[in-house]
Design an enzyme around this catalytic site. Structure first.
Site, short mmCIF file in Angstrom:
data_model
loop_
_atom_site.label_atom_id
_atom_site.label_comp_id
_atom_site.label_asym_id
_atom_site.label_seq_id
_atom_site.Cartn_x
_atom_site.Cartn_y
_atom_site.Cartn_z
CE LYS A 158 -4.15 1.78 2.26
NZ LYS A 158 -4.98 2.06 1.09
N1 PMP Z 1 -7.60 -1.00 -3.38
C1 PMP Z 1 -7.09 0.22 -3.14
C2 PMP Z 1 -6.35 0.93 -4.22
C3 PMP Z 1 -7.26 0.81 -1.89
O1 PMP Z 1 -6.76 2.03 -1.64
C4 PMP Z 1 -7.98 0.12 -0.89
C5 PMP Z 1 -8.19 0.75 0.46
N2 PMP Z 1 -7.08 0.50 1.30
C6 PMP Z 1 -8.49 -1.15 -1.19
C7 PMP Z 1 -8.27 -1.68 -2.44
C8 PMP Z 1 -9.26 -1.93 -0.17
O2 PMP Z 1 -8.43 -2.36 0.86
P1 PMP Z 1 -8.98 -2.55 2.34
O3 PMP Z 1 -10.21 -3.34 2.24
O4 PMP Z 1 -7.88 -3.29 3.03
O5 PMP Z 1 -9.23 -1.21 2.88
#
Ligand code: PMP
Length: 300
Positions: A158
């Site tokens: 991330k």
């Molecule tokens: N894809 C992207 C690009 C994101 O920014 C997020 C949010 N973190 C997600 C998917 C979903 O991830 P999560 O469910 O862990 O928040």
């Protein structure tokens, strides 16, 4: 709603182990993280005083840093405690939680071996990514930018830099009146929205792309668990764009987006129905359980 700038709010930000008043939490302009996007972050949500799946977020944060070649100088226990302490210090029970780690100022070049790694944590009230549009279903345009091949970018992290194509895609979609963009991968298969993963309902089954070129969302995995509890078959696979013609429902899943029904993707339209509604409600109920009950609820 008027936007309150993020540097002009009340509250406290946890910064390298100390609480700093919100307005004084300033970074030097020659920080490596700013120039070369050497930063990783998390997006978490607290419901009723508990941060949902906190340890999973913390572990992903640490791993995101390792993928970018750095070690966050705190243990998972310390980071968990710092997130909880920030929420408490800001007097919040329901909030978005944003830890971010970045390379500092010791070296400003592509090489950054000498930089120190910093960690800050902020929390703020953030109801839902899509606000009032959410329940009637959001409208997605097609992104021009493609999600990169996993050998082209560290797609499992991330990492701040990966959001460059997200912001470009979201801005283009908003300029055309859409709520968000749906991104394809480099081969034209369905990938994800700019801040959430995507699910399609096809013949009563839940289909979602295999997380090769995008973040395997914690909400995504949670929704898959909830679907299985409901005896809904979950299929992870490569999904061509044309499969949207076979989908009866589409929804997004992410920490900020939670479960959000989709009523349009480009030329395709959908009516949010039973499966989206069931999983949306199951998710809303799950996040409000005490942490020790969450795992039990998802266990087979
Ligand atoms: N894809 C992207 C690009 C994101 O920014 C997020 C949010 N973190 C997600 C998917 C979903 O991830 P999560 O469910 O862990 O928040």
């Amino acid at each position: 709603m008027a936007l309150v700038p993020f540097d002009d709010r009340d509250g406290w930000i946890w910064w390298d182990g100390q609480f700093v008043p919100w307005r004084e939490s300033k970074l030097h302009v020659l920080s490596h993280g700013l120039h070369y996007a050497s930063a990783v972050f998390e997006g978490e949500r607290a419901y009723g005083g508990h941060i949902f799946k906190l340890r999973e977020h913390t572990e992903r944060l640490i791993n995101s840093g390792r993928i970018l070649g750095f070690e966050i100088p705190y243990t998972a226990d310390e980071i968990d405690e710092a997130c909880k302490a920030t929420l408490a210090k800001n007097g919040q029970t329901d909030a978005y939680v944003r830890p971010i780690a970045w390379r500092g100022t010791e070296q400003l070049s592509v090489s950054a071996q000498a930089t120190k790694i910093h960690l800050a944590i902020a929390t703020w009230a953030w109801p839902n990514l899509f606000g009032e549009n959410r329940m009637k279903g959001v409208r997605l345009g097609w992104a021009k930018w493609k999600r990169p091949h996993p050998e082209t970018a560290p797609t499992a992290s991330k990492a701040a830099g990966l959001y460059m194509i997200g912001t470009l895609s979201k801005h283009a979609a908003e300029a055309e009146g859409f709520d968000d963009a749906l991104m394809l991968d480099w081969e034209g298969h369905i990938s994800e929205a700019t801040g959430a993963n995507v699910f399609l309902v096809i013949d009563g089954e839940l289909h979602t792309p295999t997380p090769i070129n995008f973040l395997d969302g914690i909400t995504r995995r949670t929704v898959m668990g909830l679907a299985k509890k409901r005896q809904i078959k979950v299929v992870e696979r490569t999904i061509p764009k044309s499969d949207l013609a076979r989908a009866s429902e589409v929804f997004l899943a992410g920490t900020a987006a939670e479960v959000t029904p989709v009523r349009q993707v480009g030329e395709f339209t959908f009516t949010p129905a039973a499966i989206t509604e069931t999983l949306l409600k199951d998710y809303e109920a799950l996040v409000r359980l005490p942490p020790e009950e969450v795992a039990a609820r998802l266990a087979a």
